[in-house]
Motif scaffolding. Structure first.
Motif, short mmCIF file in Angstrom:
data_model
loop_
_atom_site.label_atom_id
_atom_site.label_comp_id
_atom_site.label_asym_id
_atom_site.label_seq_id
_atom_site.Cartn_x
_atom_site.Cartn_y
_atom_site.Cartn_z
N ARG A 79 0.90 -1.30 -0.10
CA ARG A 79 -0.14 -0.13 0.17
C ARG A 79 0.80 1.21 -0.01
N MET A 80 2.12 1.15 0.68
CA MET A 80 2.83 2.47 0.68
C MET A 80 3.38 2.83 -0.56
N GLU A 81 3.21 1.96 -1.96
CA GLU A 81 3.77 2.13 -3.03
C GLU A 81 2.62 2.75 -4.01
N LEU A 82 1.47 2.60 -3.32
CA LEU A 82 0.02 3.17 -4.12
C LEU A 82 0.17 4.31 -4.94
N ASP A 83 0.53 5.25 -4.07
CA ASP A 83 0.69 6.58 -4.44
C ASP A 83 1.19 6.97 -5.82
N ALA A 84 2.09 6.17 -6.20
CA ALA A 84 2.75 6.18 -7.51
C ALA A 84 1.85 6.08 -8.69
N LEU A 85 0.71 5.27 -8.39
CA LEU A 85 -0.26 5.06 -9.37
C LEU A 85 -1.53 5.88 -9.35
#
Length: 406
Positions: free
Chosen positions: A123-129
């Motif tokens: 979830r910590m990677e979701l902002d990129a999408l």
């Protein structure tokens, strides 16, 4: 040698490239920066797989609804909504998949502001999408990666343009995976990566610093007026370009530097190919009263649930929504019916860009018209609800298409 689809019809989905087991096809950029497949005659064994895979040469099986269930949706977390271009519905869908140890694919801004498809598992990677990206993303090997995860039994959510979703299904040979969910959006067309690259160079010169990230639709002035492009620079901090001062935004909205296939897009229609289609919900309340009017300042996502498989994802996700009419959403989305028209100046723009550079091409072909300035001013002054109500009144009184933005 294989006979691929016509050059001007190629969407750049790269399904044929990823399907070739002999690496006889590779991606190359044309003079406008768009990716096309190149056939290496020495490596090609003429198996014909690339011809079979191409979604333009072979229609992808689709059995979705002509008038799907339609929602005005939003994420329950206010912070996520502010970080999203619309209501954050995509994040809510992705949250569920990631909670199931699944994988989410989508377009991200990578190094040097390149737009590429990536897969994430946290979830910590979701902002990129999150957020709209107004450049064609490089799909890379994401179809290959998605297929491996599917075969391993992992849940996969794949988001992209309609042609990228069609490319994925073609690559998978129309195999129906129960653990695959697809999300597309109502697409205006994909701008040239080369034009965007030249624009970024211009901005870096202007600000005297490398640009490390970009938000194409920042909400700091509110969702009703999210017409800001915000740059994160290496040396000079955050820089903001307003719509009226932004040549790249003008060119995108005016469709000057889109991919050739966008002007004859076979996916700008119903039914959709993806399980779920997302869109800006510009004219909410036009067909029936909107019960969550107080939520409007934070933004909403129009959601079309195109089949029962998409319904499963909606029901499993913690997505907030209100039921709406399909006709209401469709009334402000012309590209559910027809693709964008090619401006007469498009070829001249690219020729000028090649010979004289970005600044002169932008000054000559991408100025903001007086009409467009009036449209933006009216939208800012009236707010979206009254802006579209006024446009509807104009149509009724004049019998012509609205004088304002659709």
């Amino acid at each position: 040698m294989p006979t691929l689809c016509k050059y001007e019809e190629c969407t750049g989905c790269q399904a044929c490239i990823q399907a070739c087991k002999h690496q006889a096809l590779r991606p190359i950029q044309n003079q406008h920066g768009f990716i096309h497949p190149y056939v290496d005659e020495k490596a090609c064994i003429e198996c014909g797989l690339c011809e079979i895979i191409c979604p333009i040469l072979n229609s992808v099986w689709v059995k979705n609804k002509l008038e799907p269930r339609t929602l005005a949706a939003w994420h329950k977390d206010m912070e996520v909504r502010w970080k999203s271009s619309s209501g954050g519905a995509f994040s809510a869908l992705a949250d569920y998949v990631l909670e199931q140890r699944g994988v989410v694919f989508g377009a991200a801004v990578t190094t040097k502001c390149k737009i590429k498809h990536i897969g994430i598992t946290q979830r910590m990677e979701l902002d990129a999408l999150r957020r709209s990206k107004y450049v064609q993303s490089d799909i890379g090997k994401s179809y290959i990666e998605a297929k491996k995860f599917l075969q391993d039994g992992r849940l996969v959510l794949f988001s992209g343009t309609p042609c990228q979703i069609a490319g994925l299904y073609a690559f998978l040979r129309n195999h129906q995976y129960d653990n695959l969910y697809t999300v597309d959006f109502i697409c205006h067309g994909v701008p040239s990566p080369f034009v965007f690259e030249e624009y970024i160079k211009r901005m870096e010169t202007k600000y005297g610093s490398d640009i490390v990230n970009i938000n194409f639709r920042d909400k700091r002035n509110g969702v009703e007026a999210n017409l800001l492009i915000v740059f994160n620079t290496l040396k000079s901090g955050v820089r903001i370009e307003r719509f009226k001062d932004n040549s790249f935004y003008h060119g995108f909205i005016s469709s000057v530097f889109l991919r050739d296939s966008c002007y004859k897009c076979q996916y700008a229609t119903m039914p959709r190919y993806a399980d779920i289609t997302l869109a800006d919900y510009r004219n909410i309340g036009n067909k029936k009263k909107f019960e969550h009017e107080k939520e409007r300042p934070l933004g909403f996502t129009g959601v079309m649930v195109n089949n029962e498989h998409g319904e499963v994802l909606i029901q499993n996700s913690e997505i907030q929504y209100e039921e709406r009419y399909f006709a209401e959403l469709a009334s402000s989305q012309p590209h559910l019916k027809v693709p964008i028209s090619k401006p007469s100046c498009s070829d001249d723009f690219f020729e000028c860009l090649k010979n004289e550079g970005y600044d002169k091409a932008a000054k000559r072909f991408l100025p903001m018209s007086i009409k467009k300035r009036i449209e933006i001013g009216a939208r800012m002054l009236l707010g979206v609800k009254f802006f579209y109500a006024l446009g509807k009144l104009v149509r009724i009184l004049t019998g012509k298409r609205s004088l304002f933005i659709e």
